[in-house]
Design a protein around this motif. Structure first.
Motif, PDB file in Angstrom:
ATOM      1  N   ASP A  88      53.707  -0.242 -49.146  1.00  0.00           N
ATOM      2  CA  ASP A  88      54.901   0.201 -48.428  1.00  0.00           C
ATOM      3  C   ASP A  88      54.660   1.518 -47.712  1.00  0.00           C
ATOM      4  OD1 ASP A  88      56.633  -1.915 -49.462  1.00  0.00           O
ATOM      5  OD2 ASP A  88      56.174  -0.966 -51.376  1.00  0.00           O
ATOM      6  N   ILE A  89      53.853   2.341 -48.339  1.00  0.00           N
ATOM      7  CA  ILE A  89      53.557   3.633 -47.698  1.00  0.00           C
ATOM      8  C   ILE A  89      52.044   3.839 -47.721  1.00  0.00           C
ATOM      9  CG2 ILE A  89      54.042   4.927 -49.859  1.00  0.00           C
ATOM     10  CD1 ILE A  89      55.119   7.165 -47.858  1.00  0.00           C
ATOM     11  N   VAL A  90      51.500   4.216 -46.581  1.00  0.00           N
ATOM     12  CA  VAL A  90      50.057   4.424 -46.456  1.00  0.00           C
ATOM     13  C   VAL A  90      49.838   5.901 -46.158  1.00  0.00           C
ATOM     14  CG1 VAL A  90      47.938   3.675 -45.326  1.00  0.00           C
ATOM     15  CG2 VAL A  90      49.864   2.085 -45.531  1.00  0.00           C
ATOM     16  N   LEU A  91      49.069   6.543 -47.028  1.00  0.00           N
ATOM     17  CA  LEU A  91      48.891   7.994 -46.914  1.00  0.00           C
ATOM     18  C   LEU A  91      47.461   8.343 -46.518  1.00  0.00           C
ATOM     19  CD1 LEU A  91      50.630   7.378 -49.828  1.00  0.00           C
ATOM     20  CD2 LEU A  91      51.102   9.788 -49.462  1.00  0.00           C
ATOM     21  N   PHE A  92      47.333   9.270 -45.612  1.00  0.00           N
ATOM     22  CA  PHE A  92      46.040   9.789 -45.175  1.00  0.00           C
ATOM     23  C   PHE A  92      46.051  11.305 -45.378  1.00  0.00           C
ATOM     24  CE2 PHE A  92      46.729   5.922 -42.858  1.00  0.00           C
ATOM     25  CZ  PHE A  92      45.492   5.367 -42.602  1.00  0.00           C
ATOM     26  N   GLY A  93      44.874  11.919 -45.332  1.00  0.00           N
ATOM     27  CA  GLY A  93      44.803  13.378 -45.315  1.00  0.00           C
ATOM     28  C   GLY A  93      45.237  13.877 -43.942  1.00  0.00           C
ATOM     29  N   ASN A  94      45.311  15.187 -43.789  1.00  0.00           N
ATOM     30  CA  ASN A  94      45.766  15.729 -42.503  1.00  0.00           C
ATOM     31  C   ASN A  94      44.624  16.369 -41.715  1.00  0.00           C
ATOM     32  OD1 ASN A  94      48.015  16.006 -40.755  1.00  0.00           O
ATOM     33  ND2 ASN A  94      47.991  18.207 -41.158  1.00  0.00           N
ATOM     34  N   ASP A  95      43.369  16.057 -42.113  1.00  0.00           N
ATOM     35  CA  ASP A  95      42.239  16.512 -41.297  1.00  0.00           C
ATOM     36  C   ASP A  95      42.232  15.705 -40.004  1.00  0.00           C
ATOM     37  OD1 ASP A  95      39.901  14.224 -41.862  1.00  0.00           O
ATOM     38  OD2 ASP A  95      41.457  14.396 -43.375  1.00  0.00           O
ATOM     39  N   GLU A  96      41.498  16.203 -39.018  1.00  0.00           N
ATOM     40  CA  GLU A  96      41.551  15.602 -37.675  1.00  0.00           C
ATOM     41  C   GLU A  96      41.210  14.116 -37.685  1.00  0.00           C
ATOM     42  OE1 GLU A  96      42.763  16.656 -34.999  1.00  0.00           O
ATOM     43  OE2 GLU A  96      43.065  18.760 -35.467  1.00  0.00           O
ATOM     44  N   LYS A 108      48.945   0.050 -34.627  1.00  0.00           N
ATOM     45  CA  LYS A 108      48.593  -1.362 -34.823  1.00  0.00           C
ATOM     46  C   LYS A 108      49.661  -2.054 -35.671  1.00  0.00           C
ATOM     47  CE  LYS A 108      44.149  -3.652 -35.510  1.00  0.00           C
ATOM     48  NZ  LYS A 108      43.940  -4.165 -34.166  1.00  0.00           N
ATOM     49  N   LEU A 109      50.180  -1.332 -36.654  1.00  0.00           N
ATOM     50  CA  LEU A 109      51.229  -1.893 -37.511  1.00  0.00           C
ATOM     51  C   LEU A 109      52.604  -1.853 -36.841  1.00  0.00           C
ATOM     52  CD1 LEU A 109      49.291  -1.869 -39.973  1.00  0.00           C
ATOM     53  CD2 LEU A 109      51.090  -0.752 -41.263  1.00  0.00           C
ATOM     54  N   GLU A 110      52.706  -1.060 -35.791  1.00  0.00           N
ATOM     55  CA  GLU A 110      53.997  -0.808 -35.132  1.00  0.00           C
ATOM     56  C   GLU A 110      55.021  -0.329 -36.160  1.00  0.00           C
ATOM     57  OE1 GLU A 110      55.351  -3.723 -32.429  1.00  0.00           O
ATOM     58  OE2 GLU A 110      53.487  -3.720 -31.296  1.00  0.00           O
ATOM     59  N   CYS A 111      54.654   0.717 -36.869  1.00  0.00           N
ATOM     60  CA  CYS A 111      55.570   1.251 -37.883  1.00  0.00           C
ATOM     61  C   CYS A 111      55.701   2.765 -37.710  1.00  0.00           C
ATOM     62  CB  CYS A 111      55.066   0.923 -39.283  1.00  0.00           C
ATOM     63  SG  CYS A 111      53.647   1.869 -39.770  1.00  0.00           S
ATOM     64  N   ALA A 112      56.644   3.335 -38.441  1.00  0.00           N
ATOM     65  CA  ALA A 112      56.881   4.774 -38.346  1.00  0.00           C
ATOM     66  C   ALA A 112      55.667   5.545 -38.866  1.00  0.00           C
ATOM     67  CB  ALA A 112      58.114   5.140 -39.154  1.00  0.00           C
ATOM     68  N   PRO A 148      56.770  -0.646 -43.577  1.00  0.00           N
ATOM     69  CA  PRO A 148      55.821   0.362 -44.036  1.00  0.00           C
ATOM     70  C   PRO A 148      55.963   1.685 -43.274  1.00  0.00           C
ATOM     71  CG  PRO A 148      54.718  -1.207 -42.612  1.00  0.00           C
ATOM     72  CD  PRO A 148      56.122  -1.711 -42.787  1.00  0.00           C
ATOM     73  N   ILE A 149      55.497   2.722 -43.935  1.00  0.00           N
ATOM     74  CA  ILE A 149      55.486   4.064 -43.339  1.00  0.00           C
ATOM     75  C   ILE A 149      54.050   4.589 -43.451  1.00  0.00           C
ATOM     76  CG2 ILE A 149      56.437   6.401 -43.484  1.00  0.00           C
ATOM     77  CD1 ILE A 149      58.699   5.165 -45.222  1.00  0.00           C
ATOM     78  N   VAL A 150      53.589   5.227 -42.408  1.00  0.00           N
ATOM     79  CA  VAL A 150      52.256   5.841 -42.436  1.00  0.00           C
ATOM     80  C   VAL A 150      52.424   7.353 -42.330  1.00  0.00           C
ATOM     81  CG1 VAL A 150      50.041   6.040 -41.226  1.00  0.00           C
ATOM     82  CG2 VAL A 150      51.158   3.812 -41.399  1.00  0.00           C
ATOM     83  N   VAL A 151      51.770   8.074 -43.210  1.00  0.00           N
ATOM     84  CA  VAL A 151      51.878   9.535 -43.174  1.00  0.00           C
ATOM     85  C   VAL A 151      50.500  10.182 -43.320  1.00  0.00           C
ATOM     86  CG1 VAL A 151      54.244   9.707 -44.078  1.00  0.00           C
ATOM     87  CG2 VAL A 151      52.338   9.619 -45.669  1.00  0.00           C
ATOM     88  N   ALA A 152      50.334  11.322 -42.667  1.00  0.00           N
ATOM     89  CA  ALA A 152      49.153  12.173 -42.911  1.00  0.00           C
ATOM     90  C   ALA A 152      49.699  13.422 -43.580  1.00  0.00           C
ATOM     91  CB  ALA A 152      48.455  12.511 -41.606  1.00  0.00           C
ATOM     92  N   VAL A 153      49.294  13.667 -44.810  1.00  0.00           N
ATOM     93  CA  VAL A 153      49.918  14.729 -45.601  1.00  0.00           C
ATOM     94  C   VAL A 153      49.013  15.946 -45.745  1.00  0.00           C
ATOM     95  CG1 VAL A 153      51.457  13.248 -46.933  1.00  0.00           C
ATOM     96  CG2 VAL A 153      49.151  13.613 -47.739  1.00  0.00           C
ATOM     97  N   GLU A 154      49.655  17.099 -45.728  1.00  0.00           N
ATOM     98  CA  GLU A 154      48.960  18.357 -46.005  1.00  0.00           C
ATOM     99  C   GLU A 154      48.631  18.386 -47.496  1.00  0.00           C
ATOM    100  OE1 GLU A 154      47.752  20.786 -44.510  1.00  0.00           O
ATOM    101  OE2 GLU A 154      48.628  20.839 -42.510  1.00  0.00           O
ATOM    102  N   THR A 155      47.422  18.771 -47.821  1.00  0.00           N
ATOM    103  CA  THR A 155      47.053  18.815 -49.232  1.00  0.00           C
ATOM    104  C   THR A 155      46.966  20.244 -49.748  1.00  0.00           C
ATOM    105  OG1 THR A 155      44.771  18.604 -48.529  1.00  0.00           O
ATOM    106  CG2 THR A 155      45.877  16.611 -49.271  1.00  0.00           C
ATOM    107  N   ASP A 156      47.202  21.193 -48.854  1.00  0.00           N
ATOM    108  CA  ASP A 156      47.304  22.597 -49.227  1.00  0.00           C
ATOM    109  C   ASP A 156      46.216  23.062 -50.184  1.00  0.00           C
ATOM    110  OD1 ASP A 156      49.887  24.794 -50.485  1.00  0.00           O
ATOM    111  OD2 ASP A 156      48.329  25.085 -49.001  1.00  0.00           O
TER     112      ASP A 156
END
Lengths: 330, 262
Positions: A88-96, A108-112, A148-156
């Motif tokens: 449901d939610i796909v998470l990535f790091g926030n590096d380039e 490609k998923l046409e999602c938020a 689904p939601i795709v996010v790139a998250v800050e890992t601080d």
């Protein structure tokens, strides 16, 4: 809700803080919901080199043709995995590289999709996302009702975990190896070569960072700051306006559009304190030197002094020389 | 070579007063006192496109330059004719499109198709107020063409040569269009200044306006609930002194007390 955390670990400097991303997923999920970590590599990785992350399932995905320098080469492998194992939610790091992979995967998923996300939470079935807006001057709060939601998250600052013997996940989780279909050859690229930074870039790992802004006045001023940084055993960085004026190499730009640095001590000379710069500064202690007593930088500092940056820098340099201390001492 | 640059005019957020940010809440504040400017990453994209055009011309070829924006105003757009753009187009959304990167990419995609395509599309990496960083990536995926992000420089020597920033260095590529370039912290980040003659000639040219519908419900709506100012976690202690030497001494004492003296 189930989460998929996507990362890669081909080379240590490119390895996003997968554990930090997984921590965001863990905080979002409720009992009975699960996290899968998908670790991409162009070559088959040994199991003991797997990243140590908190998750329910770890998938080492060998993706031939994957090149973190060209993140689009990973989109197909991640998409194919997601299609078979919906999350449901796909998470990535926030590096380039991860941001680019996330954006193209979401298209490609046409999602938020949201990049640079600071925090994720749940409110009923909705996901609440907080991310920078207005060039990091504000934090926007957004509510997303469907997946689904795709996010790139800050890992601080969550460290990238180095592979090696004796490496084990914090808790036992199912792990498996998979092999993705080879990425299509990039026929549009006729030639490519890597131009490495001379001796790498020591700025992100420096314990002391000396930063100059427009107030430093020019490249000659940065020469002074470079000598001071060396004397303090640190590295020099610049704000975006100073770097884009060519006063210091653009690889030393700190802020929303450049590096995020986490030194123990940051000394800011002639820095106004604009929000996009402060977004990249996560220092233990911040000292600001500025001639303008109303400069916004003081609101973001632990200690401040109203002074001419050059006089302060020269006095600090002389004090260090008189001490005979510091790596640059002679 | 047909080159399209997607750009956006924004307020200079550095000029917005602290009390306005603090009181932004859900309804925002009137910050029309802050000057308008081309978004810095987009300014770099515009200049990069001009440099590619110059290099193509130096090789005996020709390139046409089009700038396009999604906006409700022509402010600053006329200046792009003066620096050398052949046409400047504005897609008028008629609604607030600030937090709609998907809708903006869709509108740009339709516009590109209507114009018969471009060899090269350049976008800035990110723009306020949404700071989404997605428009270029979405547009490339929709167009079905390759995309290079974090581009710092692009030129032409008979072929297109692009440098992009990667971890630990740069990747230099010789590439074949069509493709999208997303411009990051570019080598040439400021737009060139036009001469008086160029400015005068540009006055006769008009921005072409195309009404567009941004609302494309590709996925369920995202609700923007409001904004908050991140409070500073630091309480600044001002350190005084009659001279720089005294200030340094006093600062060193403060840091020493924290165990953090350099």
């Amino acid at each position: 809700m189930n989460a998929l955390v996507v990362g890669f670990f081909d080379a240590p400097e490119r390895r996003p803080a997968l554990a930090g991303v997984a921590a965001h997923a863990a905080a979002l999920l409720r009992p009975g919901e699960s996290t899968t970590c998908l670790a991409l590599s162009a070559i088959a990785e040994e199991e003991e080199s797997a990243p140590s992350v908190e998750c329910d399932r770890l998938v080492l995905l060998e993706a031939p043709g994957w090149d973190p320098a060209l993140p689009r080469t990973g989109v197909g492998a991640v998409f194919d995995y997601w299609r078979e194992n919906r999350a449901d939610i796909v998470l990535f790091g926030n590096d380039e590289a991860s941001r680019e992979l996330a954006g193209r995967f979401a298209a490609k998923l046409e999602c938020a999709c949201f990049l640079g996300v600071n925090s994720l939470s749940r409110d009923g079935d909705d996901v609440i996302i907080e991310k920078p807006a207005y060039s990091s001057n504000l934090t926007a709060r957004l509510r997303v009702a469907a997946t689904p939601i795709v996010v790139a998250v800050e890992t601080d600052g969550a460290p990238a975990l180095a592979p090696g013997p004796g490496f084990s996940p914090p808790r036992r989780c199912a792990s498996e190896r998979r092999r993705a279909d080879a990425a299509a050859p990039e026929c549009w690229i006729e030639e490519q070569s890597v131009e490495p930074d001379p001796q790498g870039n020591p700025l992100p790992g420096a314990a002391v960072v000396v930063v100059g802004g427009k107030g430093v006045g020019g490249a000659e001023g940065f020469g002074v700051l470079e000598r001071l940084a060396k004397r303090l055993g640190g590295e020099v960085g610049a704000t975006r306006p100073a770097a884009l004026d060519g006063w210091l190499d653009a690889g030393r730009l700190i802020g929303q559009s450049g590096l995020t640095v986490r030194p123990k001590l940051a000394l800011l000379f002639g820095v106004s304190g604009a929000a996009p710069f402060l977004a990249g500064l996560r220092a233990g202690t911040v000292v600001a030197i500025n001639r303008d007593p109303d400069a916004p930088v003081f609101a973001a500092a632990d200690f401040g002094t109203v002074a001419d940056w050059r006089e302060f820098a020269d006095a600090l340099m002389r004090a260090r020389i008189a001490d005979g201390s510091g790596p640059g001492a002679t | 070579m047909n080159i399209l640059v997607c750009c956006k005019v924004v307020r200079d957020y550095d000029q917005v007063l602290r009390e306005d940010w603090d009181g932004w809440g859900t309804s925002g504040r009137d910050v029309s006192y802050a000057r308008r400017m081309v978004n810095p990453f987009d300014e770099a994209a515009l200049e990069t496109a001009l440099r590619i055009r110059d290099a193509v011309a130096a090789s005996g070829g020709a390139a046409s330059l089009t700038a396009v924006t999604v906006a409700d105003s022509d402010a600053l757009l006329g200046d792009l004719f003066a620096v050398g753009f052949d046409s400047v187009e504005r897609l008028a959304p008629g609604s607030d499109a600030a937090f709609e990167p998907w809708g903006i990419a869709a509108a740009l995609h339709r516009h590109v198709e209507r114009k018969g395509g471009f060899d090269l599309v350049l976008c800035g990496k990110q723009a306020g107020p949404g700071d989404s960083g997605l428009t270029g990536l979405y547009l490339a995926e929709r167009l079905g063409v390759p995309c290079l992000a974090n581009v710092v420089d692009a030129g032409y020597d008979g072929g297109l040569v692009v440098r992009r920033r990667i971890d630990g260095g740069h990747l230099r590529l010789r590439v074949r269009p069509p493709l999208v370039l997303v411009i990051g912290n570019a080598r040439y980040s400021y737009l060139r200044l036009p001469t008086l003659r160029e400015k005068m000639a540009a006055k006769k040219k008009r921005v072409d306006v195309f009404p567009v519908d941004i609302a494309e419900p590709a996925f369920p709506p995202i609700r923007l609930e409001g904004f908050a100012r991140q409070p500073s976690r630091r309480a600044c202690v001002m350190v005084g002194g009659e001279s720089a030497v005294e200030q340094v001494r006093a600062m060193a004492a403060r840091l020493e007390a924290l165990g953090g003296a350099p």
